[in-house]
Design an enzyme around this catalytic site. Structure first.
Site, PDB file in Angstrom:
ATOM      1  N   GLU A   1      85.309 144.413  -1.316  1.00 41.47           N
ATOM      2  CA  GLU A   1      84.262 145.471  -0.802  1.00 41.47           C
ATOM      3  C   GLU A   1      84.586 147.002   0.156  1.00 41.47           C
ATOM      4  OE1 GLU A   1      81.047 142.892   1.677  1.00 41.47           O
ATOM      5  OE2 GLU A   1      83.003 142.926   3.187  1.00 41.47           O
TER       6      GLU A   1
ATOM      7  N   ALA B   1      74.680 142.728   3.979  1.00 45.36           N
ATOM      8  CA  ALA B   1      74.635 141.893   6.062  1.00 45.36           C
ATOM      9  C   ALA B   1      72.940 143.375   6.296  1.00 45.36           C
ATOM     10  CB  ALA B   1      75.413 142.514   6.410  1.00 45.36           C
TER      11      ALA B   1
ATOM     12  N   HIS C   1      87.046 139.444   6.718  1.00 41.83           N
ATOM     13  CA  HIS C   1      86.436 140.544   6.228  1.00 41.83           C
ATOM     14  C   HIS C   1      87.243 141.887   6.891  1.00 41.83           C
ATOM     15  CE1 HIS C   1      83.086 143.175   6.898  1.00 41.83           C
ATOM     16  NE2 HIS C   1      82.028 141.765   6.071  1.00 41.83           N
TER      17      HIS C   1
HETATM   18  O1  LIG Z   1      79.792 140.830   4.987  1.00 37.50           O
HETATM   19  C1  LIG Z   1      78.966 141.495   4.599  1.00 37.50           C
HETATM   20  C2  LIG Z   1      79.670 143.822   4.538  1.00 37.50           C
HETATM   21  O2  LIG Z   1      80.620 144.217   5.299  1.00 37.50           O
HETATM   22  C3  LIG Z   1      78.440 144.316   3.278  1.00 37.50           C
HETATM   23  O3  LIG Z   1      77.867 144.367   4.654  1.00 37.50           O
HETATM   24  P1  LIG Z   1      76.626 145.664   3.866  1.00 37.50           P
HETATM   25  O4  LIG Z   1      75.215 144.910   3.864  1.00 37.50           O
HETATM   26  O5  LIG Z   1      75.685 146.176   5.290  1.00 37.50           O
HETATM   27  O6  LIG Z   1      77.472 147.015   3.490  1.00 37.50           O
END
Ligand SMILES: O=C[C@H](O)COP(=O)(O)O
Length: 232
Positions: free
Chosen positions: A151, A212, A103
């Protein structure tokens, strides 16, 4: 909706993975509560939703809620003289069905990612390798995880969905991964929170999302999840 098992773990046609990060301070019951909301929305929508709590909450969530639980990280160590590591067999025994690897907030070297994928597979855990751009997505696909989740770090936690801000990183990753290893499925993440974001992510060729803050920090995580699946 549900497709067959891969390595003992169900691989769905659409997958939503909710990463709880360290947003929930203090009590594992908060993780259980959000996991139950995921389970309720998954049951109502027919879409698979998994949750990735803190290590120490994996057992509690997995034993109290009938939902796929992922670890947020995994180390490649085996049984032995290792301290402070996330051991794949213990993660599996705690009730997880899979793990995030690399991650953006828990980066590894390429060699470590490879070793972690192998360790997870050996323990029967599904693997989601996170990447930050098209070349790293291609590299990750060569390691044959179940999923690559692309991401862009600058959009994580921003509330600006990758599917709108940087659709090319999703389509580019899908294309690159298809060339390297067509068995690897693609997720995308960063800033995803609404039904239109998930719908756009699917249109770009991903099979789901890793998200998240848009859910965990919402006044009602369940209502936010209901909105997320509303356009499918
Ligand atoms: O693990 C999740 C990702 O890092 C996305 O995070 P977020 O939905 O807060 O942008």
């Amino acid at each position: 909706m549900h497709t067959p098992f891969s390595g003992g773990v169900k691989i769905s046609s659409i997958l939503i993975v909710l990463n709880l990060k360290t947003y929930l301070e203090g009590t594992g019951e908060n993780s259980v509560r959000i996991a139950q909301a995921c389970k309720d929305v998954a049951d109502d929508s027919g879409i698979d939703i998994a949750v990735a709590p803190q290590f120490c909450d994996i057992y509690r969530v997995a034993s109290q809620v009938d939902i796929p639980v992922y670890s947020q990280h995994l180390d490649s160590v085996g049984a032995g003289s290792f301290t402070g590591h996330a051991f794949s067999r213990c993660i599996k025994d705690a009730g997880a069905v899979g793990t995030l690897i690399n991650h953006s907030e828990r980066r590894l070297t390429l060699a470590e990612i490879d070793a972690s994928v192998q360790a997870a597979k050996k323990s029967g855990l599904a693997t989601i390798v996170c990447t930050n751009n098209v070349p790293t997505s291609a590299a990750a696909a060569a390691l044959s995880p179940d999923y690559v989740a692309v991401e862009p770090p600058e959009l994580i936690g921003s509330g600006i969905p990758v599917s709108k801000a940087d659709p090319a990183v999703v389509t580019g990753s899908v294309e690159a991964i298809l060339k390297v290893n067509p068995a690897v499925k693609v997720l995308c993440g960063a800033g995803i929170s609404k039904g239109e974001d998930l719908a756009a992510a699917l249109e770009l060729g991903s099979v789901g999302v890793l998200l998240a803050s848009g859910i965990v920090k919402a006044a009602s995580p369940k209502a936010a999840l209901e909105d997320l699946v509303s356009k499918i």
